[in-house]
Scaffold this active site. Structure first.
Site: not given
Length: 497
Positions: A80, A179, A212
């Site tokens: 990321e 995300k 993440c």
């Protein structure tokens, strides 16, 4: 000696057998990248400057991709923020964004770069995959226009998404993921309107992808594994390590074990922000990993994985996480329990005053049981058994149930729960269990020096985390990290927080 005519069928059969065997496994790679960062600015830089910075990072990533391909890797995951870094405002991120189409358009940017407008980053990533015959996973930024007909349209008339892209070995865009669970400070990006469960099929298994902070939430992480039945999770991350439970290597490895899937975790590398820790994890433990807070260089990891881990003989059995803990009476409790703080959460602790024995500590509905025997009880080291049953609210809101044995930084009990990286005490035996109300439990064993212990512990079908032999290194922590998703606040409240 057999005549050549007789050898031919044998050779064909051997090659067919090798191909069949190869389809059951694959070589995975992750690259931990020391990202070249832009100078922080409130205003957007010229598009040419943004592309120049991204090309510098992609030069490094291309070298790692070539090396992985030369070693036979089928897929590589990069981190990321690995192409442009962080510390952006909503305005300053804009020159780094591209319009990323839905993969259903059947597009190879390397051979048709201008089909959807300027896309130099997607073109280069596509060519890296195509030229090296390897799947490439990268994290970039997507921009999508909107107008007043959309009541959620931002005032600048566009959505910005933190986005993972996947290109196959021909360079075709096969996956795009926005995300869903943004971390604190990601104000340059927007939340997708709905969570996305992104999967794609390969000759070596079914893959899912998320980013993440997503790993701590039901959507999309658990949905991909439990409902979509992916074999392997692709996980670009920029993970800031938090001892004792949330260092990248221990939690990502534990998540792979708890969910029964492979995880390819590629972290950014920035020691000033405590970012390091990448690995290739299987349900039975880490295949390879790296944790490096000493140097500022990147690191490539490659390991072989089962393409379908649920079908593998090495796949751990199903676990009833509270079975043992509910079946036994409480072990003896220490005369004095006390409260300590871990990552803003109030734990109930009791200290291990003897070199061996049985202890129980409880908080709310969670009781944690520990049986243990130290190789040596040291006067200069203190260990505690701790329990936490509650809503974590520090950098997001999510419900935890945690049982842990951990080393304190000093003999002063008020320090228990604070970060510590080194220990001297080995354990001849340990057994940790808890009366969990959730079945989503992630088992962690962390050794001195922030090291994993693959193959040195196991989880029994009745929910006990036990050692196989005397620990080879001193213990920092043993943890059963539980997520009770049903007790999380609604996602809309989480997003607004």
């Amino acid at each position: 000696m057999l005549p050549s005519q007789a050898l031919l069928p044998a050779v064909v059969f051997a090659l067919a057998a090798l191909r069949a065997l190869a389809s059951d496994t694959f070589l995975a790679a992750v690259y931990e990248h020391a990202v070249i960062l832009p100078h922080p600015t409130q205003e957007p830089v010229p598009a040419s400057d943004a592309l120049a910075l991204m090309n510098r990072n992609m030069d490094v990533l291309e070298g790692a991709i070539k090396e992985a391909a030369q070693q036979g890797a089928h897929i590589i995951v990069t981190p990321e923020d690995g192409i442009y870094g962080w510390q952006f405002t909503r305005e300053s991120i804009y020159p780094y964004l591209e319009d990323i189409p839905d993969p259903a358009v059947n597009w190879i940017p390397c051979t048709d770069p201008s089909r959807f407008g300027p896309a130099p980053v997607q073109e280069r990533l596509s060519c890296m995959a195509r030229n090296n015959s390897i799947y490439v996973v990268a994290n970039i930024g997507d921009k999508k226009p909107c107008d007043s007909s959309d009541p959620k349209c931002p005032r600048d008339g566009r959505y910005h998404y933190n986005t993972d892209v996947v290109f196959d070995a021909q360079g075709k865009l096969v996956a795009r993921y926005h995300k869903y669970n943004l971390f604190l400070g990601e104000t340059q990006f927007d939340y997708p309107k709905e969570p996305e469960a992104v999967t794609f099929e390969t000759p070596f298994g079914k893959f899912g992808v998320f980013t993440c902070f997503d790993i701590l939430f039901y959507e999309p992480a658990v949905v991909l594994v439990s409902k979509m039945q992916v074999d392997t999770v692709l996980f670009p991350t920029a993970w800031m390590n938090v001892l004792p439970f949330l260092t990248a290597i221990e939690f990502h490895s534990a998540w792979a074990m708890g969910m029964g899937v492979n995880v390819l975790a590629a972290n950014t590398h920035n020691t000033s922000m405590e970012m390091t820790g990448s690995g290739i994890y299987a349900p039975a433990g880490a295949r390879t990993y790296s944790y490096n807070m000493k140097t500022e260089d990147g690191h490539l990891l490659i390991a072989e994985l089962d393409a379908h881990p649920r079908l593998s003989p090495a796949s751990p059995p199903a676990v009833s996480w509270n079975s043992y803990a509910l079946s036994v009476e409480r072990f003896s409790q220490n005369d004095h329990e006390f409260t300590g703080i871990i990552f803003e959460d109030p734990f109930t602790f009791t200290d291990l005053t003897k070199p061996g024995g049985n202890l129980t500590v409880c908080q709310k509905d969670l009781c944690c049981h520990l049986s243990y025997k130290m190789a040596e009880k040291r006067d200069d080291e203190v260990y505690v058994l701790g329990a936490f049953d509650g809503l974590h609210v520090f950098e997001g809101q999510y419900y935890l149930q945690i049982c842990t044995l951990l080393k304190c930084p000093s003999t002063n009990l008020s320090t228990c729960g604070q970060p510590v990286e080194m220990a001297q005490t080995k354990f001849e035996m340990f057994s940790l269990s808890g009366t969990f109300g959730t079945s989503y439990i992630f088992p962690e064993v962390l050794y001195s020096g922030v090291q994993l212990a693959p193959g040195e512990f196991e989880v029994l079908a009745d929910g006990r985390l036990i050692n196989r032999n005397t620990t080879s290194k001193p213990v920092l922590s043993l943890t059963l990290f539980g997520r009770w998703y049903e007790k999380d606040p609604p996602s809309t409240d989480q997003a607004s927080a």
